[in-house]
Design a protein around this motif. Structure first.
Motif, short mmCIF file in Angstrom:
data_model
loop_
_atom_site.label_atom_id
_atom_site.label_comp_id
_atom_site.label_asym_id
_atom_site.label_seq_id
_atom_site.Cartn_x
_atom_site.Cartn_y
_atom_site.Cartn_z
N UNK A 58 15.67 -14.82 -41.99
CA UNK A 58 14.31 -14.26 -41.90
C UNK A 58 13.86 -14.22 -40.45
N UNK A 59 13.19 -13.14 -40.10
CA UNK A 59 12.53 -13.03 -38.79
C UNK A 59 11.12 -12.52 -39.03
N UNK A 60 10.19 -12.91 -38.17
CA UNK A 60 8.80 -12.50 -38.37
C UNK A 60 8.15 -12.12 -37.06
N UNK A 61 7.32 -11.07 -37.13
CA UNK A 61 6.44 -10.73 -36.00
C UNK A 61 5.20 -11.63 -35.99
N UNK A 62 5.09 -12.53 -36.94
CA UNK A 62 3.80 -13.09 -37.34
C UNK A 62 3.62 -14.51 -36.86
N UNK A 63 2.44 -14.81 -36.32
CA UNK A 63 2.08 -16.17 -35.92
C UNK A 63 1.75 -16.97 -37.16
N UNK A 64 2.27 -18.19 -37.25
CA UNK A 64 2.00 -19.03 -38.40
C UNK A 64 0.63 -19.70 -38.29
N UNK A 65 -0.04 -19.92 -39.44
CA UNK A 65 -1.23 -20.75 -39.50
C UNK A 65 -2.50 -20.12 -38.99
N UNK A 66 -2.54 -18.80 -38.85
CA UNK A 66 -3.72 -18.14 -38.31
C UNK A 66 -4.46 -17.31 -39.36
N UNK A 67 -4.08 -17.45 -40.62
CA UNK A 67 -4.67 -16.61 -41.64
C UNK A 67 -4.16 -15.19 -41.57
N UNK A 68 -2.94 -15.01 -41.11
CA UNK A 68 -2.38 -13.68 -40.89
C UNK A 68 -1.29 -13.36 -41.91
N UNK A 69 -1.34 -13.98 -43.07
CA UNK A 69 -0.36 -13.73 -44.13
C UNK A 69 1.05 -13.94 -43.63
N UNK A 70 1.22 -14.89 -42.72
CA UNK A 70 2.53 -15.12 -42.14
C UNK A 70 3.48 -15.67 -43.18
N UNK A 71 3.15 -16.82 -43.77
CA UNK A 71 4.05 -17.39 -44.75
C UNK A 71 4.14 -16.51 -45.99
N UNK A 72 3.06 -15.84 -46.37
CA UNK A 72 3.09 -14.94 -47.53
C UNK A 72 4.11 -13.83 -47.33
N UNK A 73 4.11 -13.21 -46.16
CA UNK A 73 5.05 -12.14 -45.88
C UNK A 73 6.48 -12.69 -45.84
N UNK A 74 6.68 -13.85 -45.21
CA UNK A 74 8.00 -14.46 -45.17
C UNK A 74 8.51 -14.76 -46.58
N UNK A 75 7.61 -15.30 -47.42
CA UNK A 75 7.98 -15.65 -48.79
C UNK A 75 8.41 -14.40 -49.56
N UNK A 76 7.65 -13.33 -49.44
CA UNK A 76 7.96 -12.12 -50.22
C UNK A 76 9.29 -11.51 -49.82
N UNK A 77 9.58 -11.43 -48.51
CA UNK A 77 10.86 -10.82 -48.11
C UNK A 77 12.03 -11.74 -48.45
N UNK A 78 11.81 -13.05 -48.33
CA UNK A 78 12.87 -14.00 -48.70
C UNK A 78 13.20 -13.87 -50.18
N UNK A 79 12.15 -13.80 -51.01
CA UNK A 79 12.35 -13.70 -52.46
C UNK A 79 13.11 -12.43 -52.82
N UNK A 80 12.67 -11.29 -52.28
CA UNK A 80 13.33 -10.04 -52.63
C UNK A 80 14.75 -9.99 -52.10
N UNK A 81 14.96 -10.46 -50.86
CA UNK A 81 16.32 -10.43 -50.29
C UNK A 81 17.26 -11.33 -51.08
N UNK A 82 16.77 -12.47 -51.53
CA UNK A 82 17.59 -13.38 -52.34
C UNK A 82 17.98 -12.71 -53.65
N UNK A 83 17.01 -12.09 -54.33
CA UNK A 83 17.29 -11.43 -55.60
C UNK A 83 18.28 -10.28 -55.41
N UNK A 84 18.08 -9.46 -54.39
CA UNK A 84 18.99 -8.33 -54.14
C UNK A 84 20.40 -8.81 -53.85
N UNK A 85 20.50 -9.92 -53.11
CA UNK A 85 21.82 -10.48 -52.82
C UNK A 85 22.53 -10.93 -54.08
N UNK A 86 21.75 -11.23 -55.13
CA UNK A 86 22.32 -11.63 -56.42
C UNK A 86 22.39 -10.45 -57.39
#
Length: 295
Positions: free
Chosen positions: A81-109
Motif C-alpha cells: 500500500x502507498x498513500x498520498x494521505x497524511x494520517x490522523x488529520x481527518x482526511x480519510x487516510x486510514x479509510x482509503x488505505x483500508x478500502x484499497x487493501x481490502x479490494x486488492x486482497x480480495x482480487x488477489x484471491x
C-alpha cells in the motif's frame, strides 16, 4: 495476475456531518489525492510501498476470512500500500488505505468484493467514509445503514490548512456526550443537507459552499477549531464559496471555483494573518471512486 487498486481520499473529512432523526451520516467530498494498493507482486516497486498499517492489516484478515468462507481457499498473495494521505488529520487516510487493501486482497484471491461487502469490511475496522463510491454519497459512517448516492459533484478547488495535532477517529466517536452534541445541531444539518442537495441538482457551487459552511460552524461545540471564523473571513474576502472542515480532524479548507485566479493570494494572506496554521495542499474534487486494473 497483479492488481493495481486506487481510491480517492475523502476531503479532510466531508462536506457535512451530523444526524437527522437519530440517524448519523456524513456527505463525502472525494478529492484527487489517493491511496493505492498492489497485490500479488514479489517486490514492491519502490520503498514508498510499505508494510500494512494495523487497520489495513485487520481489513486484510477480514477479507481472507470472507473469501475463505466462500471459496475454501487459503492462498493470499502479498499486498503493498502507498498513500498520498497524511494520517490522523481527518482526511480519510486510514479509510482509503483500508478500502484499497481490502479490494486488492480480495482480487488477489480471485474474488471481487461488492461495495456492500467493502462497506462492512471497512466499518468492522473503524468508523469510515464512502469515498470508494463514485460521486458524492450520504453515508452512515458508523453502521453503514445509509449509503445513498447524491450525484456527481461539480468541480471545486479546495485550499487546505491544518490547525495542528491529530485526532484518533475511533476514540473521537466514543465520547460519552457526543450523541447529545450531535442532536443539538440537527436543525442546522437538516438545512445544510437540503442546501447541498439543491446545489448538486443545479450545479450551484455557492449552495454547496453554504451547506458546508453551515455544517462547519455547527460542529464547533463538538470539536472546536479556534481559527475557523478568521479563516472563513479571509476566504470571504477572496470570494471563496464556502468553508469545509474535518468534523473529527484538524483540517480546514476554503472552496473555490476551479478557474479562480487568486487562490495563491488567499493562501499567502492566511499564512501572514494566521501563522499558527500550516498550509497542506490545494486539491480538486473528483467523482471517480475506487478503481482497479489488471497487470
Amino acid at each position: 495476475m497483479t492488481y493495481y487498486v486506487r481510491a480517492p481520499r475523502n476531503m479532510w473529512g466531508e462536506f457535512l456531518q451530523g444526524s437527522i432523526d437519530g440517524q448519523s451520516f456524513l456527505v463525502t467530498c472525494p478529492i484527487n489525492r489517493y491511496s493505492y494498493a498492489l497485490s500479488n507482486v514479489v517486490h514492491p516497486f519502490s520503498q514508498t510501498y510499505c508494510a500494512l498499517q494495523p487497520k489495513s492489516a485487520q481489513a486484510r484478515k477480514l477479507v481472507k476470512q470472507l473469501v475463505n468462507s466462500k471459496k475454501n481457499t487459503s492462498i493470499c498473495p502479498p499486498v503493498y500500500v502507498r498513500s498520498d494521505i497524511i494520517q490522523g488529520k481527518g482526511m480519510a487516510s486510514s479509510s482509503a488505505d483500508i478500502s484499497v487493501t481490502a479490494m486488492a486482497t480480495a482480487l488477489a484471491m480471485d474474488y471481487e468484493l461488492s461495495f456492500k461487502e467493502l462497506e462492512q469490511i471497512c466499518l468492522s475496522v473503524e468508523p469510515t467514509d464512502a469515498s470508494f463510491y463514485q460521486g458524492v454519497t450520504q453515508f452512515d459512517y458508523i453502521k453503514g445503514t445509509i449509503s445513498q448516492p447524491l450525484g456527481m459533484c461539480p468541480p471545486l478547488k479546495i485550499l487546505v490548512f491544518d490547525e495542528g495535532g491529530s485526532i484518533d477517529t475511533v476514540s473521537f466517536n466514543k465520547q460519552v456526550d457526543l450523541q447529545n452534541k450531535i442532536l443539538e445541531k440537527e436543525s442546522i444539518i437538516r438545512e445544510s443537507l437540503e442546501l447541498f442537495k439543491h446545489g448538486l441538482i443545479t450545479h450551484d457551487i455557492k449552495l454547496i459552499g453554504q451547506a458546508a459552511t453551515l455544517s462547519a460552524f455547527g460542529n464547533q461545540r463538538i470539536l472546536y477549531k479556534p481559527n475557523l471564523y478568521d479563516f472563513h473571513d479571509i476566504g470571504n474576502y477572496y470570494n471563496s464559496v464556502g468553508t469545509i472542515i474535518a468534523h473529527s480532524g484538524t483540517i480546514m479548507g476554503l472552496l473555490f471555483p476551479v478557474d479562480y485566479g487568486r487562490i495563491d493570494d488567499c493562501k499567502n494572506e492566511i499564512i501572514r494573518k494566521l501563522p499558527q496554521l500550516s498550509y497542506v495542499d490545494t486539491v480538486e474534487t473528483t467523482n471517480e471512486g475506487l478503481t482497479y486494473i489488471k497487470r
